[in-house]
Design a protein around this motif. Structure first.
Motif, short mmCIF file in Angstrom:
data_model
loop_
_atom_site.label_atom_id
_atom_site.label_comp_id
_atom_site.label_asym_id
_atom_site.label_seq_id
_atom_site.Cartn_x
_atom_site.Cartn_y
_atom_site.Cartn_z
N ILE A 121 35.03 17.79 -42.04
CA ILE A 121 34.16 18.61 -42.91
C ILE A 121 34.23 18.07 -44.33
CG2 ILE A 121 33.67 20.90 -43.85
CD1 ILE A 121 34.95 22.18 -41.46
N VAL A 122 33.06 17.76 -44.92
CA VAL A 122 33.04 17.29 -46.31
C VAL A 122 32.15 18.23 -47.13
CG1 VAL A 122 31.21 15.56 -45.92
CG2 VAL A 122 32.77 15.28 -47.84
N ASP A 123 32.69 18.69 -48.25
CA ASP A 123 31.99 19.61 -49.13
C ASP A 123 31.28 18.81 -50.22
OD1 ASP A 123 31.19 21.48 -50.99
OD2 ASP A 123 33.09 22.59 -50.99
N LEU A 124 29.94 18.90 -50.23
CA LEU A 124 29.15 18.12 -51.19
C LEU A 124 28.65 18.98 -52.35
CD1 LEU A 124 27.02 15.98 -48.69
CD2 LEU A 124 29.11 15.31 -49.89
N THR A 169 30.56 17.21 -40.51
CA THR A 169 29.92 18.44 -41.00
C THR A 169 29.83 18.38 -42.51
OG1 THR A 169 30.77 19.74 -39.15
CG2 THR A 169 30.18 20.97 -41.15
N MET A 170 28.66 18.74 -43.06
CA MET A 170 28.50 18.75 -44.52
C MET A 170 28.34 20.18 -45.02
SD MET A 170 25.73 15.82 -45.16
CE MET A 170 25.33 14.72 -43.83
N ILE A 171 28.98 20.47 -46.14
CA ILE A 171 28.82 21.78 -46.79
C ILE A 171 27.83 21.61 -47.94
CG2 ILE A 171 29.96 23.69 -48.00
CD1 ILE A 171 31.14 23.25 -45.23
N LEU A 172 26.78 22.44 -47.91
CA LEU A 172 25.71 22.38 -48.94
C LEU A 172 25.42 23.80 -49.41
CD1 LEU A 172 23.43 20.04 -46.82
CD2 LEU A 172 24.74 19.34 -48.83
N ASN A 220 35.23 33.93 -41.83
CA ASN A 220 35.44 32.53 -41.45
C ASN A 220 34.12 31.96 -40.92
OD1 ASN A 220 36.39 30.08 -40.71
ND2 ASN A 220 37.84 30.83 -39.17
N PRO A 221 33.36 31.26 -41.79
CA PRO A 221 31.97 30.91 -41.49
C PRO A 221 31.79 29.98 -40.29
CG PRO A 221 32.73 29.79 -43.48
CD PRO A 221 33.81 30.74 -43.09
N LEU A 222 30.54 29.95 -39.81
CA LEU A 222 30.19 29.17 -38.62
C LEU A 222 29.48 27.89 -39.05
CD1 LEU A 222 28.64 32.22 -36.71
CD2 LEU A 222 31.04 31.48 -36.75
N ILE A 223 29.63 26.84 -38.28
CA ILE A 223 28.89 25.60 -38.55
C ILE A 223 27.52 25.70 -37.86
CG2 ILE A 223 28.83 23.11 -38.14
CD1 ILE A 223 31.93 23.15 -38.32
N VAL A 224 26.46 25.34 -38.59
CA VAL A 224 25.12 25.38 -38.02
C VAL A 224 24.77 23.99 -37.48
CG1 VAL A 224 22.68 25.87 -38.44
CG2 VAL A 224 24.46 27.20 -39.64
N HIS A 225 24.35 23.96 -36.21
CA HIS A 225 24.06 22.68 -35.53
C HIS A 225 22.56 22.46 -35.46
CE1 HIS A 225 28.21 23.47 -34.53
NE2 HIS A 225 28.35 22.22 -34.13
N THR A 282 27.28 28.97 -49.42
CA THR A 282 27.14 27.60 -48.92
C THR A 282 26.99 27.65 -47.39
OG1 THR A 282 29.55 27.47 -48.79
CG2 THR A 282 28.50 26.51 -50.75
N VAL A 283 26.48 26.55 -46.84
CA VAL A 283 26.32 26.49 -45.38
C VAL A 283 26.89 25.17 -44.87
CG1 VAL A 283 23.95 25.53 -45.57
CG2 VAL A 283 24.65 26.71 -43.47
N ALA A 284 27.51 25.22 -43.69
CA ALA A 284 28.06 24.02 -43.05
C ALA A 284 27.04 23.56 -42.00
CB ALA A 284 29.38 24.37 -42.37
N VAL A 285 26.68 22.25 -42.04
CA VAL A 285 25.65 21.74 -41.12
C VAL A 285 26.16 20.48 -40.40
CG1 VAL A 285 23.23 21.05 -40.87
CG2 VAL A 285 23.91 22.48 -42.81
#
Ligand code: AMP
Ligand code: MG
Length: 359
Positions: free
Chosen positions: A185-188, A100-103, A64-69, A119-122
Motif C-alpha cells: 500500500i502506497v499513500d500518494l 494499492t494506492m491511497i488517493l 478499518n477501511p476497505l480497498i476498492v478493486h 481518502t480511498v484505497a484503490v
C-alpha cells in the motif's frame, strides 16, 4: 445464510461462469473471490449497506477501511477527486498487480467503504478471475481480505470456508493465490509517497518510478512498546494470529535450531508438543515438536505463498505454542516479517545473545 461455492479454473473459464457472482455483487450481496495476493471479500463499493455487511461478516472494526478493486485504470478518476500524475505512472508500471494506492476520495465513495476517511484505497488485481468478476459485475468492488478479523489472511477457498461459510453469499474457489501476501500500500496524498504496508512490490521498485518513497514508521516497528501512529488503520489491530502463541527465533541458523530443539525437548518432557515453523532447508535438523515447512529459503516466493496456509495449519494440530524461524534475510523479508511479527505480537527471541528474552 447458505453460502454458494462455485469452482472456477483460473486457466480455462468462460466469463458466464461468473455471472451468478457478478449478479450478487450488483445486488449488494457478498462474494469472496481469489486474487493474486490473497482472497478478497467483495461487495459493491458504492453501496453503504454492502460495505457494512463486509465489516459484519469479518467482525472487522468499522474504522478499518476497505480497498476498492477496479478493472480499468481509467476508473481511478471515478473514485479519486484528484489523481496525481504519479498514480498514473505507478498504474502503468504495476497494474494490474499487487499494488494499492491511497488517493483523495471522490464524493461518490461512501464513508462506510473508507472507514470514515477522506481518502480511498484503490487496486487493480491481475488474477484473471478477479479481473473478469469486477468487469462483469459492472461495479467497483470493495474487498478486504476474506478472513475473520484477526486471523491469518486466506490464500485458498478452504480457508475462506473455515472463516466465512454461512456468513456470506458466494465463495469462488479458484485455487491458491499466486503471491500469498496482501498488496503493497502506497499513500500518494502527502508530499512524499509513503509505504503503509510492505508487499510483493518493493520500496526499490516504487522508488524507480516515483524517485523518492519512504516507509511509514509503523511499518518498520519491531516491538510492541514502540509508540507509533498507524496511518493505515488496519495496522493498529492484532492480525494474522494462529490460535497458539507464536514466537520468532532470530540468530545464526544453527543456534536457532539448537534453541528450538531444547524447548521442544523440555516441552515433550512435560507432555506438550510445540509447533515449529521451518523451511525445506532446515526441517531435517529438528529433533522434536511438530515441524511444518513453509517453503524453500532459496525461493523467497514459496515462503510468501506458504505463510498464511502454514500459520492456519498449526490450528488443526492442537500445539500449545509455535516457534518460527526468522525470514528477515529473505528478498521478500520486509513483507514477510511484517506479517510474521504481527502474528507473533512482536515476540522475538534472541537465544544467541545470552538468555532468550522478549524485546
Ligand atoms: P485488507 O484488505 O484486509 O488487506 O485491509 C486493507 C488495508 O488497507 C488495511 O490495513 C486498511 O487500513 C488499509 N486501507 C484501506 N483504505 C485506506 C485508506 N484510505 N488509508 C489508509 N489505509 C487504508
Ligand atoms: Mg486483512
Amino acid at each position: 445464510m447458505k453460502t454458494e461455492i462455485i469452482k472456477v479454473d483460473r486457466e480455462h473459464f468462460e466469463e458466464e461462469e461468473l455471472e451468478f457472482a457478478a449478479e450478487c455483487l450488483r445486488n449488494g450481496k457478498l462474494v469472496a473471490f481469489p486474487t493474486e495476493t490473497v482472497y478478497g471479500l467483495g461487495g459493491n463499493a458504492f453501496d453503504s449497506t454492502a460495505a457494512a455487511r463486509i465489516y459484519a461478516a469479518k467482525g472487522r472494526p468499522s474504522d478499518n477501511p476497505l480497498i476498492v478493486h477496479i478493472a480499468r485504470i481509467k476508473d481511478l478518476s471515478e473514485l479519486a477527486s484528484e489523481v496525481p500524475e504519479s498514480a498514473y505512472r505507478l498504474a502503468e508500471a504495476f497494474w494490474p498487480g499487487p499494488l494499492t494506492m491511497i488517493l483523495k476520495k471522490s464524493d461518490r465513495v461512501p464513508e462506510t467503504t473508507t472507514g470514515g476517511l477522506d481518502t480511498v484505497a484503490v487496486r487493480m488485481p491481475s488474477d484473471p478471475i478477479a479481473a473478469a468478476l469486477i468487469r462483469r459485475s459492472g461495479v467497483f468492488v470493495a474487498a478486504p481480505s476474506a478472513n475473520k478479523s484477526g486471523r491469518p489472511s486466506t490464500t485458498k477457498a478452504e480457508h475462506v470456508i473455515e472463516d466465512l461459510d454461512g456468513r456470506i453469499d458466494v465463495i469462488i474457489d479458484g485455487g491458491a493465490s499466486a503471491i500469498g501476501l496482501e498488496s503493497t500500500i502506497v499513500d500518494l496524498t502527502g508530499d512524499v509517497p509513503l509505504i503503509l504496508r510492505p508487499g510483493y512490490i518493493s520500496a526499490e521498485q516504487l522508488a524507480d518510478v516515483l524517485g523518492e518513497v519512504r516507509f511509514d514508521e509503523a511499518v518498520l516497528k519491531r516491538s510492541p512498546s514502540e509508540p507509533v501512529v498507524a496511518r493505515a488503520p488496519g495496522m493498529k489491530y492484532r492480525h494474522y494470529a494462529p490460535k497458539a502463541p507464536l514466537f520468532i527465533v532470530e540468530g545464526k541458523p544453527e543456534e536457532v535450531v539448537r534453541y528450538i530443539n531444547s524447548v521442544a525437548a523440555k516441552s515433550a518432557a512435560e507432555g506438550k508438543i510445540i509447533g515449529i515453523l521451518a523451511t525445506e532447508e532446515t526441517k531435517r535438523y529438528y529433533t522434536g515438536g511438530m515441524v511444518f515447512s513453509v517453503g524453500e529459503r532459496k525461493d523467497a516466493e514459496t515462503i510468501a505463498a506458504g505463510l498464511f496456509d502454514t500459520l492456519r495449519g498449526f490450528d488443526e494440530t492442537g500445539v500449545s505454542v509455535i516457534y518460527s524461524e526468522s525470514f528477515a534475510d529473505n528478498p521478500l523479508g520486509t513483507a514477510i516479517m511484517n506479517r510474521l511479527l504481527k502474528a507473533a505480537g512482536y515476540h522475538i527471541l534472541h537465544p544467541d545473545k545470552g538468555e532468550a528474552e522478549y524485546i
